[in-house]
Design a protein around this motif. Structure first.
Motif, PDB file in Angstrom:
ATOM      1  N   ARG A   9       0.814  -1.258  -0.088  1.00 50.21           N
ATOM      2  CA  ARG A   9       0.175   0.160   0.052  1.00 50.21           C
ATOM      3  C   ARG A   9       0.744   1.235   0.238  1.00 50.21           C
ATOM      4  O   ARG A   9       0.512   2.523  -0.686  1.00 50.21           O
ATOM      5  CB  ARG A   9      -0.982   0.006   1.373  1.00 50.21           C
ATOM      6  CG  ARG A   9      -2.300  -0.908   1.019  1.00 50.21           C
ATOM      7  CD  ARG A   9      -3.238  -0.557   2.213  1.00 50.21           C
ATOM      8  NE  ARG A   9      -2.692  -0.883   3.460  1.00 50.21           N
ATOM      9  CZ  ARG A   9      -2.714  -2.248   3.984  1.00 50.21           C
ATOM     10  NH1 ARG A   9      -3.295  -3.183   3.365  1.00 50.21           N
ATOM     11  NH2 ARG A   9      -2.460  -2.401   5.096  1.00 50.21           N
ATOM     12  N   ILE A  14      -1.556   4.066  -1.799  1.00 46.91           N
ATOM     13  CA  ILE A  14      -2.971   3.932  -1.275  1.00 46.91           C
ATOM     14  C   ILE A  14      -3.111   3.742   0.251  1.00 46.91           C
ATOM     15  O   ILE A  14      -2.344   3.457   0.795  1.00 46.91           O
ATOM     16  CB  ILE A  14      -3.728   2.719  -1.964  1.00 46.91           C
ATOM     17  CG1 ILE A  14      -3.024   1.678  -1.790  1.00 46.91           C
ATOM     18  CG2 ILE A  14      -3.586   3.131  -3.501  1.00 46.91           C
ATOM     19  CD1 ILE A  14      -3.755   0.121  -2.431  1.00 46.91           C
ATOM     20  N   ARG A  28     -12.372   7.549  -0.956  1.00 49.86           N
ATOM     21  CA  ARG A  28     -11.058   7.026  -1.227  1.00 49.86           C
ATOM     22  C   ARG A  28     -10.726   7.148  -2.585  1.00 49.86           C
ATOM     23  O   ARG A  28     -11.263   7.501  -3.449  1.00 49.86           O
ATOM     24  CB  ARG A  28     -11.278   5.389  -0.854  1.00 49.86           C
ATOM     25  CG  ARG A  28     -11.896   4.994   0.415  1.00 49.86           C
ATOM     26  CD  ARG A  28     -11.186   3.913   1.152  1.00 49.86           C
ATOM     27  NE  ARG A  28     -10.332   3.262   0.475  1.00 49.86           N
ATOM     28  CZ  ARG A  28     -10.447   2.101   0.112  1.00 49.86           C
ATOM     29  NH1 ARG A  28     -11.490   1.615   0.400  1.00 49.86           N
ATOM     30  NH2 ARG A  28      -9.094   1.398  -0.466  1.00 49.86           N
ATOM     31  N   GLY A  32      -7.197   2.552  -5.101  1.00 49.13           N
ATOM     32  CA  GLY A  32      -7.524   1.757  -4.017  1.00 49.13           C
ATOM     33  C   GLY A  32      -8.975   1.084  -4.325  1.00 49.13           C
ATOM     34  O   GLY A  32      -8.858  -0.079  -4.047  1.00 49.13           O
ATOM     35  N   GLU A  36      -9.168  -3.159  -4.841  1.00 48.82           N
ATOM     36  CA  GLU A  36     -10.066  -3.885  -4.277  1.00 48.82           C
ATOM     37  C   GLU A  36     -10.843  -4.725  -5.077  1.00 48.82           C
ATOM     38  O   GLU A  36     -11.028  -5.972  -4.725  1.00 48.82           O
ATOM     39  CB  GLU A  36     -11.064  -3.110  -3.310  1.00 48.82           C
ATOM     40  CG  GLU A  36     -10.130  -2.491  -2.093  1.00 48.82           C
ATOM     41  CD  GLU A  36     -11.302  -2.025  -1.072  1.00 48.82           C
ATOM     42  OE1 GLU A  36     -12.486  -1.860  -1.504  1.00 48.82           O
ATOM     43  OE2 GLU A  36     -10.734  -1.063  -0.288  1.00 48.82           O
ATOM     44  N   PRO A  67      -3.184  10.033   0.069  1.00 49.50           N
ATOM     45  CA  PRO A  67      -3.040   9.056   1.077  1.00 49.50           C
ATOM     46  C   PRO A  67      -2.792   9.920   2.279  1.00 49.50           C
ATOM     47  O   PRO A  67      -1.936  10.807   2.518  1.00 49.50           O
ATOM     48  CB  PRO A  67      -2.010   8.005   0.730  1.00 49.50           C
ATOM     49  CG  PRO A  67      -1.091   8.543  -0.193  1.00 49.50           C
ATOM     50  CD  PRO A  67      -2.137   9.692  -1.020  1.00 49.50           C
TER      51      PRO A  67
END
Length: 80
Positions: A9, A14, A28, A32, A36, A67
């Motif tokens: 990450r 992210i 978000r 990211g 997912e 982020p």
């Protein structure tokens, strides 16, 4: 595995997905959300491209949220 995921990450820039994330926080980042979706297995997930994901999800192509770093990733209940 948690440390590996954390480093990945960080490299991708992210944020960690929190399931108790406040709706008061900004959206978000697109990458990211895309990753997912790609984490699932199957032909649809394998064939999905970032541009297809953005179009199907109705997201802005270049909208990203920087982020959050360190202690900013957790929102204290008292702060809300």
């Amino acid at each position: 595995f948690q440390k590996i995921s954390q480093h990945v990450r960080e490299l991708l820039g992210i944020e960690e997905p929190h399931f108790n994330r406040s709706i008061a926080l900004p959206y978000r980042d697109n990458m990211g959300l895309f990753l997912e979706r790609k984490s699932r297995t199957g032909k649809k997930a394998d064939a999905l491209t970032f541009s297809q994901f953005i179009q199907k999800a109705g997201l802005e192509p270049y909208t990203t949220v920087p982020p959050l770093q360190g202690s900013q990733t957790r929102v204290e209940v008292d702060a809300l």
